[in-house]
Design an enzyme around this catalytic site. Structure first.
Site, PDB file in Angstrom:
ATOM      1  N   ARG A 174      48.191  51.162  42.055  1.00 60.67           N
ATOM      2  CA  ARG A 174      47.536  52.075  43.068  1.00 60.67           C
ATOM      3  C   ARG A 174      48.138  51.918  44.155  1.00 60.67           C
ATOM      4  O   ARG A 174      49.681  50.982  44.064  1.00 60.67           O
ATOM      5  CB  ARG A 174      46.921  51.274  43.830  1.00 60.67           C
ATOM      6  CG  ARG A 174      45.238  51.646  44.256  1.00 60.67           C
ATOM      7  CD  ARG A 174      44.158  50.909  45.016  1.00 60.67           C
ATOM      8  NE  ARG A 174      44.477  49.398  44.617  1.00 60.67           N
ATOM      9  CZ  ARG A 174      45.356  48.359  45.861  1.00 60.67           C
ATOM     10  NH1 ARG A 174      45.334  48.830  46.891  1.00 60.67           N
ATOM     11  NH2 ARG A 174      44.711  46.957  45.380  1.00 60.67           N
ATOM     12  N   TYR A 209      25.784  38.071  38.723  1.00 61.74           N
ATOM     13  CA  TYR A 209      26.748  38.022  37.430  1.00 61.74           C
ATOM     14  C   TYR A 209      26.317  37.780  36.402  1.00 61.74           C
ATOM     15  O   TYR A 209      25.467  36.761  35.906  1.00 61.74           O
ATOM     16  CB  TYR A 209      28.624  36.492  36.999  1.00 61.74           C
ATOM     17  CG  TYR A 209      29.276  37.103  35.931  1.00 61.74           C
ATOM     18  CD1 TYR A 209      30.457  38.125  36.518  1.00 61.74           C
ATOM     19  CD2 TYR A 209      29.456  36.631  35.631  1.00 61.74           C
ATOM     20  CE1 TYR A 209      31.303  38.691  35.349  1.00 61.74           C
ATOM     21  CE2 TYR A 209      30.740  36.164  34.389  1.00 61.74           C
ATOM     22  CZ  TYR A 209      31.844  37.283  34.669  1.00 61.74           C
ATOM     23  OH  TYR A 209      32.336  37.146  34.068  1.00 61.74           O
ATOM     24  N   LYS A 261      47.392  36.849  45.122  1.00 63.58           N
ATOM     25  CA  LYS A 261      47.751  35.602  44.133  1.00 63.58           C
ATOM     26  C   LYS A 261      46.832  35.254  44.002  1.00 63.58           C
ATOM     27  O   LYS A 261      46.051  34.747  44.934  1.00 63.58           O
ATOM     28  CB  LYS A 261      48.494  34.463  45.640  1.00 63.58           C
ATOM     29  CG  LYS A 261      49.611  35.346  45.668  1.00 63.58           C
ATOM     30  CD  LYS A 261      50.683  33.973  46.525  1.00 63.58           C
ATOM     31  CE  LYS A 261      52.182  34.494  46.646  1.00 63.58           C
ATOM     32  NZ  LYS A 261      53.340  33.506  47.504  1.00 63.58           N
ATOM     33  N   GLY A 317      36.840  46.151  33.071  1.00 64.23           N
ATOM     34  CA  GLY A 317      36.096  45.237  34.854  1.00 64.23           C
ATOM     35  C   GLY A 317      36.201  46.866  35.057  1.00 64.23           C
ATOM     36  O   GLY A 317      36.277  47.720  34.768  1.00 64.23           O
ATOM     37  N   ASN A 343      48.696  45.303  37.514  1.00 59.99           N
ATOM     38  CA  ASN A 343      49.516  44.501  38.680  1.00 59.99           C
ATOM     39  C   ASN A 343      47.997  42.444  38.091  1.00 59.99           C
ATOM     40  O   ASN A 343      48.579  42.197  39.625  1.00 59.99           O
ATOM     41  CB  ASN A 343      49.488  44.910  39.727  1.00 59.99           C
ATOM     42  CG  ASN A 343      48.239  45.048  40.771  1.00 59.99           C
ATOM     43  OD1 ASN A 343      47.715  46.337  40.031  1.00 59.99           O
ATOM     44  ND2 ASN A 343      47.694  44.934  41.865  1.00 59.99           N
ATOM     45  N   ASN A 369      41.628  34.870  31.701  1.00 51.28           N
ATOM     46  CA  ASN A 369      43.037  35.498  31.776  1.00 51.28           C
ATOM     47  C   ASN A 369      44.386  35.737  30.596  1.00 51.28           C
ATOM     48  O   ASN A 369      43.769  37.148  30.286  1.00 51.28           O
ATOM     49  CB  ASN A 369      44.056  35.701  32.935  1.00 51.28           C
ATOM     50  CG  ASN A 369      42.671  35.748  34.530  1.00 51.28           C
ATOM     51  OD1 ASN A 369      41.566  37.114  34.151  1.00 51.28           O
ATOM     52  ND2 ASN A 369      43.417  35.920  35.788  1.00 51.28           N
ATOM     53  N   MET A 406      36.232  47.602  38.910  1.00 52.37           N
ATOM     54  CA  MET A 406      37.229  47.365  40.363  1.00 52.37           C
ATOM     55  C   MET A 406      36.950  49.036  40.857  1.00 52.37           C
ATOM     56  O   MET A 406      36.468  48.619  42.342  1.00 52.37           O
ATOM     57  CB  MET A 406      38.082  47.395  40.843  1.00 52.37           C
ATOM     58  CG  MET A 406      39.143  46.023  40.306  1.00 52.37           C
ATOM     59  SD  MET A 406      40.933  45.365  40.171  1.00 52.37           S
ATOM     60  CE  MET A 406      41.337  46.595  39.878  1.00 52.37           C
ATOM     61  N   TRP A 436      34.689  40.634  27.462  1.00 51.87           N
ATOM     62  CA  TRP A 436      34.124  39.949  28.128  1.00 51.87           C
ATOM     63  C   TRP A 436      34.379  38.028  27.626  1.00 51.87           C
ATOM     64  O   TRP A 436      33.637  37.901  26.146  1.00 51.87           O
ATOM     65  CB  TRP A 436      33.071  39.184  28.144  1.00 51.87           C
ATOM     66  CG  TRP A 436      32.202  38.640  28.994  1.00 51.87           C
ATOM     67  CD1 TRP A 436      33.221  37.861  30.173  1.00 51.87           C
ATOM     68  CD2 TRP A 436      30.501  38.460  29.301  1.00 51.87           C
ATOM     69  NE1 TRP A 436      32.206  37.493  31.085  1.00 51.87           N
ATOM     70  CE2 TRP A 436      30.472  37.221  30.969  1.00 51.87           C
ATOM     71  CE3 TRP A 436      29.968  38.591  28.241  1.00 51.87           C
ATOM     72  CZ2 TRP A 436      29.282  36.950  31.031  1.00 51.87           C
ATOM     73  CZ3 TRP A 436      28.776  37.928  29.194  1.00 51.87           C
ATOM     74  CH2 TRP A 436      28.856  37.660  30.763  1.00 51.87           C
TER      75      TRP A 436
END
Lengths: 400, 400
Positions: free
Chosen positions: B226, B89, B390, B299, B203, B177, B301, B324
């Site tokens: 997805r 990172y 979660k 992001g 999500n 977030n 993913m 960012w």
């Protein structure tokens, strides 16, 4: 454009149009008109070598009030013109009203005059137009005006006067490539003397202007080109235009290249990249940009997408833009357009922006439409191969 | 962080450090200290399940002037924390000075405390600090502060007070977030009530906040996820958060999807797309954006690049950015940071922004460092699989 055209001839269905066109031409020929206009036209989109035809039509009537008649002197054949004719370009020309309409009661047949850019001379000024005179040089600010023509009637707001002290090639090529290069160097990031710019397709028409305007501003450029047989002479040519470094995509792929760039720039961030290629070489080029950089795309010669690691956006704050000179014109006032052309004229007069390497394709008045059509189709086929390197400028003489 | 640590123990070479750490722990245990601090630390980057260890250390001394001591209440384990520990990172933590230094004359050993985000309580206020009191709740504004710890000494400018009227989960998750979602909805394009936003990874933790803040602003959202077994319940969950439409990437791939979107939006341009996926679904999503739109990536993913047709940039004037939150904090004044947190607190208090679904991982004071290490490594391994759904919040009690 106002053209006195017989309604009888153009009341034909689309497939019959060009047979009709030939009739018109021959009828003019037999009429012994002293001189007549000619345009390069098409009625439906497609391969230019199939759909384009030279069409002779009668002289323009005197200009209605608040309009002027112009005679085209030189009109570039730009790559985008081909895409417009193919129908794959987002800018669509309007059908030419006079050539399309066959008169009341019959079916309209859209006829498009090709060509977006060109230098014209004012021949006749309508009542109410005070700032233009016969012999003034003008360029088109309306997109897809239909410049592959000998003459046209235009509104003053769709043209811009340019000084006759330019040479005709400079003036004829001033509305597309030089503004694209100039605006890309100015609209996205504030660059100061000594700052670096990296570009691909650097030997293209826009790339060559980028090199020159950057040099005039004291900017350093890294210029990427394809490897080729005449690489040494091309490198020398671009260096003479003001390129700081000229490198091939092969060199860009080499792992040591990042280190070379660092040595050149002294580790200074490169904050502007210009792209007309896309695909893998552009991914590599973009990786050389520093923090907070801008990548501006104006073409995609590789026909590959622009593919970038997302991390460049997130962690290096890369911003990617597109540039399209047509949108620039649409979004600006006439004052802003004039100012830009003035700036470019100033650079040309100061010898800082040279005319592009070019050749002139003359369509003589004595040639028939069939012969003229063949010449233009051949020139476009050459251009479409993308190997020509020189800009082709169309010089259409009035027919007689 | 100021920690009274025996120089003898940490004068060990790097490979010996964790044997040394165990010695320290056992020496504390035999000393019968009433309570002691513990942090999750690492000395070199790598797989968190290999390099992380819980480390007990002595209590904090009273805070030096112009600093405060805090006790952490809840510290999220965010996906980016894993990347920081792995060393991949761009944000690197500073080594913890007290834990790293073995004292004068011996070799320094860098020790890093993991964790970027967290809610803490002020326990002790140094001279000269007037605006904070014991029991105040604070969050970290300095990045990579090392929040997976029971206690820390901090500078007031590196923290921000938050009201105790929030619940602790809301407060502990407010710095990463929610600001990411809020800023992406506000910093790139002016959106008005009724405007549309499209996002993928809807999500995800950020995606859920986007849905809620967009709904609070009267914006409509198209949310891509997805396909999965529990698609109906997830769709219902996101709809309850305020999602206008929830669709899968499979539906996005369908040719009829563009038409469905047109019907939803009434043909209105979508001018903001938010991306945390990249790869092919993002290409499809970006094609749904209208003229002059902005695609903001935070992001990737899919681990695929962001690959877009160059024509979107040139002819649709697409602009691609990255976002960012760390850079946002670095570039803003403390006043701007406070204002943002106030705005988010306001949304939470108004019930417009809910705490994320989460579970709390408690490390009890009675557990040994070895047991604590295993728990944390297991939680991170679960998170790394990306299937958990979660948010995991670490609650570390002081050891005794």
């Amino acid at each position: 454009m106002n053209v006195a055209f017989t309604s009888r001839t153009l009341s034909l269905s689309r497939p019959q149009l060009f047979r009709g066109i030939r009739k018109v031409q021959s009828s003019f020929a037999t009429c012994s008109v002293l001189s007549a206009n000619r345009a390069v036209v098409y009625t439906s989109n497609g391969d230019p070598s199939q759909v384009l035809s030279a069409l002779t039509f009668s002289n323009l009537p005197p200009p209605p009030p608040n309009t002027v008649n112009v005679r085209f002197l030189l009109s570039p054949i730009n790559p985008a013109d081909i895409n417009v004719i193919e129908g794959v370009y987002p800018a669509k020309p309007n059908p030419n009203a006079s050539l399309s309409s066959s008169g009341k009661g019959s079916q309209d047949e859209p006829v498009f005059v090709a060509g977006n850019e060109g230098l014209a001379e004012v021949t006749n000024v309508g009542d109410g137009v005070t700032h233009l005179q016969p012999n003034d040089w003008v360029i088109m600010t309306r997109q897809q005006a239909g410049t592959w023509s000998t003459g046209m009637n235009v509104k003053p707001q769709d043209i811009l006067k340019v000084p006759r002290s330019l040479n005709d090639v400079e003036a004829a090529t001033i509305t597309v490539n030089p503004p694209t290069a100039y605006n890309m160097l100015h609209d996205f990031v504030q660059l100061n003397e000594g700052d670096w710019v990296i570009q691909n397709g650097a030997n293209g028409a826009v790339g060559q202007v980028v090199i020159q305007i950057a040099a005039a501003k004291g900017l350093k450029t890294i210029n990427l080109i394809r490897n080729r047989n005449d690489i040494a002479s091309l490198t020398e040519y671009l260096s003479n235009l003001g390129a700081t470094h000229v490198v091939t995509y092969d060199e860009l792929s080499d792992k040591s290249f990042r280190q070379r760039v660092k040595e050149w720039t002294g580790g200074k961030n490169i904050r502007l990249g210009l792209n007309c290629v896309s695909g893998k070489p552009t991914t590599l080029m973009t990786r050389l940009l520093g923090q907070n950089a801008h990548l501006v795309s104006y073409g995609a010669m590789s026909k590959e997408p622009l593919s970038l690691p997302t991390s460049l956006f997130i962690f290096k704050n890369l911003t990617c833009h597109g540039f399209w000179q047509s949108r620039w014109y649409d979004s600006k006032s006439s004052g802003e357009r004039e100012k830009l052309v003035e700036t470019l004229v100033g650079l040309m007069r100061a010898g800082k922006l040279k005319e592009p390497s070019h050749e002139i394709l003359t369509i003589q008045g004595s040639e028939g439409d069939e012969e003229a059509s063949q010449k233009i189709r051949h020139a476009i086929a050459t251009l479409a191969k993308g190997q020509h390197g020189k800009k082709i400028l169309l010089k259409m003489e009035e027919t007689f």
